[in-house]
Write a protein that holds these residues in place. Structure first.
Motif, PDB file in Angstrom:
ATOM      1  N   ASP A  55       0.840  -1.200   0.000  1.00 27.06           N
ATOM      2  CA  ASP A  55       0.000   0.000   0.000  1.00 27.06           C
ATOM      3  C   ASP A  55       0.874   1.249   0.000  1.00 27.06           C
ATOM      4  O   ASP A  55       1.774   1.374   0.847  1.00 27.06           O
ATOM      5  CB  ASP A  55      -0.925   0.027   1.224  1.00 27.06           C
ATOM      6  CG  ASP A  55      -1.990  -1.056   1.168  1.00 27.06           C
ATOM      7  OD1 ASP A  55      -1.623  -2.226   0.935  1.00 27.06           O
ATOM      8  OD2 ASP A  55      -3.170  -0.732   1.346  1.00 27.06           O
ATOM      9  N   LEU A  56       0.601   2.156  -0.916  1.00 28.13           N
ATOM     10  CA  LEU A  56       1.370   3.384  -1.046  1.00 28.13           C
ATOM     11  C   LEU A  56       0.489   4.583  -0.721  1.00 28.13           C
ATOM     12  O   LEU A  56      -0.614   4.713  -1.244  1.00 28.13           O
ATOM     13  CB  LEU A  56       1.896   3.521  -2.481  1.00 28.13           C
ATOM     14  CG  LEU A  56       2.785   4.734  -2.770  1.00 28.13           C
ATOM     15  CD1 LEU A  56       4.184   4.500  -2.202  1.00 28.13           C
ATOM     16  CD2 LEU A  56       2.861   5.004  -4.275  1.00 28.13           C
ATOM     17  N   VAL A  57       0.974   5.462   0.160  1.00 23.13           N
ATOM     18  CA  VAL A  57       0.258   6.697   0.493  1.00 23.13           C
ATOM     19  C   VAL A  57       0.847   7.835  -0.329  1.00 23.13           C
ATOM     20  O   VAL A  57       2.064   8.070  -0.310  1.00 23.13           O
ATOM     21  CB  VAL A  57       0.368   7.028   1.991  1.00 23.13           C
ATOM     22  CG1 VAL A  57      -0.349   8.345   2.298  1.00 23.13           C
ATOM     23  CG2 VAL A  57      -0.203   5.903   2.835  1.00 23.13           C
ATOM     24  N   ILE A  58      -0.020   8.531  -1.064  1.00 24.71           N
ATOM     25  CA  ILE A  58       0.399   9.646  -1.917  1.00 24.71           C
ATOM     26  C   ILE A  58      -0.423  10.873  -1.558  1.00 24.71           C
ATOM     27  O   ILE A  58      -1.635  10.787  -1.361  1.00 24.71           O
ATOM     28  CB  ILE A  58       0.188   9.307  -3.409  1.00 24.71           C
ATOM     29  CG1 ILE A  58       1.240   8.294  -3.885  1.00 24.71           C
ATOM     30  CG2 ILE A  58       0.265  10.556  -4.284  1.00 24.71           C
ATOM     31  CD1 ILE A  58       2.647   8.856  -3.996  1.00 24.71           C
ATOM     32  N   GLY A  59       0.236  12.020  -1.513  1.00 27.48           N
ATOM     33  CA  GLY A  59      -0.490  13.250  -1.243  1.00 27.48           C
ATOM     34  C   GLY A  59       0.411  14.313  -0.646  1.00 27.48           C
ATOM     35  O   GLY A  59       1.641  14.196  -0.654  1.00 27.48           O
ATOM     36  N   SER A  60      -0.208  15.344  -0.131  1.00 28.74           N
ATOM     37  CA  SER A  60       0.512  16.438   0.512  1.00 28.74           C
ATOM     38  C   SER A  60       0.408  16.267   2.024  1.00 28.74           C
ATOM     39  O   SER A  60       0.210  15.157   2.519  1.00 28.74           O
ATOM     40  CB  SER A  60      -0.091  17.775   0.072  1.00 28.74           C
ATOM     41  OG  SER A  60      -1.406  17.906   0.583  1.00 28.74           O
ATOM     42  N   SER A  61       0.511  17.366   2.757  1.00 24.25           N
ATOM     43  CA  SER A  61       0.403  17.292   4.214  1.00 24.25           C
ATOM     44  C   SER A  61      -0.969  16.793   4.662  1.00 24.25           C
ATOM     45  O   SER A  61      -1.114  16.284   5.775  1.00 24.25           O
ATOM     46  CB  SER A  61       0.684  18.665   4.833  1.00 24.25           C
ATOM     47  OG  SER A  61      -0.188  19.653   4.319  1.00 24.25           O
ATOM     48  N   THR A  62      -1.984  16.913   3.807  1.00 21.45           N
ATOM     49  CA  THR A  62      -3.318  16.425   4.178  1.00 21.45           C
ATOM     50  C   THR A  62      -3.349  14.905   4.309  1.00 21.45           C
ATOM     51  O   THR A  62      -4.264  14.352   4.914  1.00 21.45           O
ATOM     52  CB  THR A  62      -4.378  16.861   3.149  1.00 21.45           C
ATOM     53  OG1 THR A  62      -4.002  16.417   1.850  1.00 21.45           O
ATOM     54  CG2 THR A  62      -4.534  18.376   3.143  1.00 21.45           C
ATOM     55  N   SER A  63      -2.348  14.232   3.757  1.00 22.10           N
ATOM     56  CA  SER A  63      -2.303  12.764   3.834  1.00 22.10           C
ATOM     57  C   SER A  63      -1.410  12.273   4.961  1.00 22.10           C
ATOM     58  O   SER A  63      -1.229  11.063   5.128  1.00 22.10           O
ATOM     59  CB  SER A  63      -1.811  12.189   2.502  1.00 22.10           C
ATOM     60  OG  SER A  63      -0.471  12.583   2.249  1.00 22.10           O
ATOM     61  N   GLU A  64      -0.861  13.187   5.739  1.00 20.88           N
ATOM     62  CA  GLU A  64       0.097  12.818   6.781  1.00 20.88           C
ATOM     63  C   GLU A  64      -0.481  11.845   7.806  1.00 20.88           C
ATOM     64  O   GLU A  64       0.232  11.004   8.362  1.00 20.88           O
ATOM     65  CB  GLU A  64       0.596  14.077   7.495  1.00 20.88           C
ATOM     66  CG  GLU A  64       1.627  13.821   8.574  1.00 20.88           C
ATOM     67  CD  GLU A  64       2.095  15.110   9.230  1.00 20.88           C
ATOM     68  OE1 GLU A  64       3.135  15.637   8.827  1.00 20.88           O
ATOM     69  OE2 GLU A  64       1.407  15.597  10.158  1.00 20.88           O
ATOM     70  N   VAL A  65      -1.786  11.937   8.062  1.00 16.30           N
ATOM     71  CA  VAL A  65      -2.396  11.083   9.089  1.00 16.30           C
ATOM     72  C   VAL A  65      -2.509   9.622   8.658  1.00 16.30           C
ATOM     73  O   VAL A  65      -2.843   8.762   9.477  1.00 16.30           O
ATOM     74  CB  VAL A  65      -3.791  11.616   9.498  1.00 16.30           C
ATOM     75  CG1 VAL A  65      -3.667  12.917  10.255  1.00 16.30           C
ATOM     76  CG2 VAL A  65      -4.686  11.793   8.285  1.00 16.30           C
ATOM     77  N   PHE A  66      -2.257   9.333   7.390  1.00 10.83           N
ATOM     78  CA  PHE A  66      -2.209   7.935   6.960  1.00 10.83           C
ATOM     79  C   PHE A  66      -0.829   7.380   7.318  1.00 10.83           C
ATOM     80  O   PHE A  66       0.067   7.278   6.481  1.00 10.83           O
ATOM     81  CB  PHE A  66      -2.479   7.819   5.460  1.00 10.83           C
ATOM     82  CG  PHE A  66      -3.931   7.931   5.099  1.00 10.83           C
ATOM     83  CD1 PHE A  66      -4.741   6.810   5.056  1.00 10.83           C
ATOM     84  CD2 PHE A  66      -4.496   9.172   4.820  1.00 10.83           C
ATOM     85  CE1 PHE A  66      -6.091   6.909   4.726  1.00 10.83           C
ATOM     86  CE2 PHE A  66      -5.838   9.294   4.497  1.00 10.83           C
ATOM     87  CZ  PHE A  66      -6.645   8.154   4.454  1.00 10.83           C
ATOM     88  N   VAL A  67      -0.662   7.058   8.578  1.00 12.88           N
ATOM     89  CA  VAL A  67       0.618   6.582   9.096  1.00 12.88           C
ATOM     90  C   VAL A  67       0.781   5.096   8.756  1.00 12.88           C
ATOM     91  O   VAL A  67      -0.096   4.280   9.076  1.00 12.88           O
ATOM     92  CB  VAL A  67       0.687   6.774  10.622  1.00 12.88           C
ATOM     93  CG1 VAL A  67       2.018   6.263  11.171  1.00 12.88           C
ATOM     94  CG2 VAL A  67       0.476   8.245  10.975  1.00 12.88           C
TER      95      VAL A  67
END
Length: 341
Positions: A65-77
């Motif tokens: 699983d890859l998390v992509i985004g800006s600071s708004t995606s930071e909570v996907f730890v």
């Protein structure tokens, strides 16, 4: 006159010497990893977050699983996702990540992670302004090879900005800090702020505490005035790049792209409501994201006011400021991404 000429000679010599020393230090330390001189050190500091994560992803094993985004995606730890949903996640997000950078990171992940099954992409409205990549990425050949030539041209920077990569006070300061980190690394006392899964102890979000939520929301709205106050439409070049992402995922049927329409707090939305209703910018953005829904592209609509129907209220439980949300809201999103877990 002789004294004047002597002073001028000494001054010129000293100035040239200082320039040589600065150039030598900056080009050897290469703190942002975008100068690429053959004599630079091999040590990679934390000063170029996208490149740091780019390199970490090369070495990560079995990423699903890859998390992509800006600071708004930071909570996907990643660790939270791993523990709750039994996956192996990697955070490849960056503060203020542009659309070309997101595409680049996804291309890279598809190339180096054969076990990749799912991409969690937190979509932001600001990424549909004029496409660009920062100097720290644009002049990094390892990264830019993942962007097609036409997209690279759309993201082309003003060449005058390149001067700052050599002689700005910022790059000199970061070169000195990198030299100190390098010495500590050789002594075995250096500790990176980045973990092997791309997560970091350095938050991308500032100003989250010390004030009531309403004031934090208003402050974040004012902070984005230069972006959302100026945007009149979705940039056509950005839309083309986003469509390229759609086609890329279609070429990888075994990978799911989960597009999350990032939420705006109600007070944040109200700040721009007049402009959004006049230009229809917000509704166009939401409809465009929704339009790419496909067999392996799933859209999770947390736009305003849609998220209110999902039991998400406007209190601190779910919000850090006008655009950044908490882990509680993230879990609401994750329930849609991992419905059977």
């Amino acid at each position: 006159m002789t004294k004047y000429k002597k002073f001028l000679t000494h001054f010129t010599f000293a100035f040239i010497l200082v320039i040589i020393v600065i150039f030598g230090l900056v080009s050897a330390m290469d703190p942002f990893r975008n100068l690429n001189f053959p004599w630079r050190i091999d040590f990679v500091s934390d000063r170029n977050p996208p490149y740091k994560r780019f390199k970490l992803l090369n070495d990560a094993e079995g990423v699903t699983d890859l998390v992509i985004g800006s600071s708004t995606s930071e909570v996907f730890v990643p660790q939270v996702l791993n523990d709750r949903f039994g996956v192996k996640a990697f955070a490849s997000n960056s503060g203020g990540a542009s659309l070309p950078l997101r595409l680049l990171m996804i291309q890279h992940a598809l190339a180096v992670q054969p076990s990749l099954k799912r991409i969690i992409y937190v979509a932001d409205l600001f990424e549909f302004s004029k496409p660009k990549v920062d100097n720290t990425v644009y002049y990094q050949p390892e990264m830019m090879k993942y962007l097609d030539g036409d997209i690279a041209m759309l993201s082309k920077l003003d060449w005058t900005l390149r001067f700052n990569d050599y002689f700005s006070s910022l790059v000199i300061d970061r070169s000195i800090r990198t030299a100190k980190d390098y010495l500590a690394f050789n002594k075995g006392t250096y500790g990176s702020a980045y973990h092997a899964d791309g997560s970091t102890t350095q938050s991308m979000i500032g100003g989250r505490s010390g004030d009531v939520l309403e004031n934090r929301v208003k402050s974040s709205a004012l902070g984005m005035q230069s972006v959302y106050g100026e945007m009149k439409d979705l940039d056509p070049d950005s839309v083309l790049i986003f469509k390229r992402l759609e086609h890329l995922i279609a070429e990888h049927p075994n990978v799911e792209l989960h597009l999350i329409i990032a939420p705006f707090h109600e007070l944040f939305y109200e700040h721009y409501k007049t402009d959004f209703e006049k230009t229809r910018l917000y509704s166009k953005w939401v409809k465009m994201i929704q339009s790419v829904q496909a067999k392996n592209i799933l859209v999770h609509d947390f736009s305003y006011p849609q998220y209110l129907k999902a039991g998400i209220d406007l209190n601190d439980r779910f919000w850090q400021d006008g655009t950044h949300f908490t882990s509680e809201l993230m879990l609401k999103m994750a329930e849609q991404i991992y419905p059977s877990r």
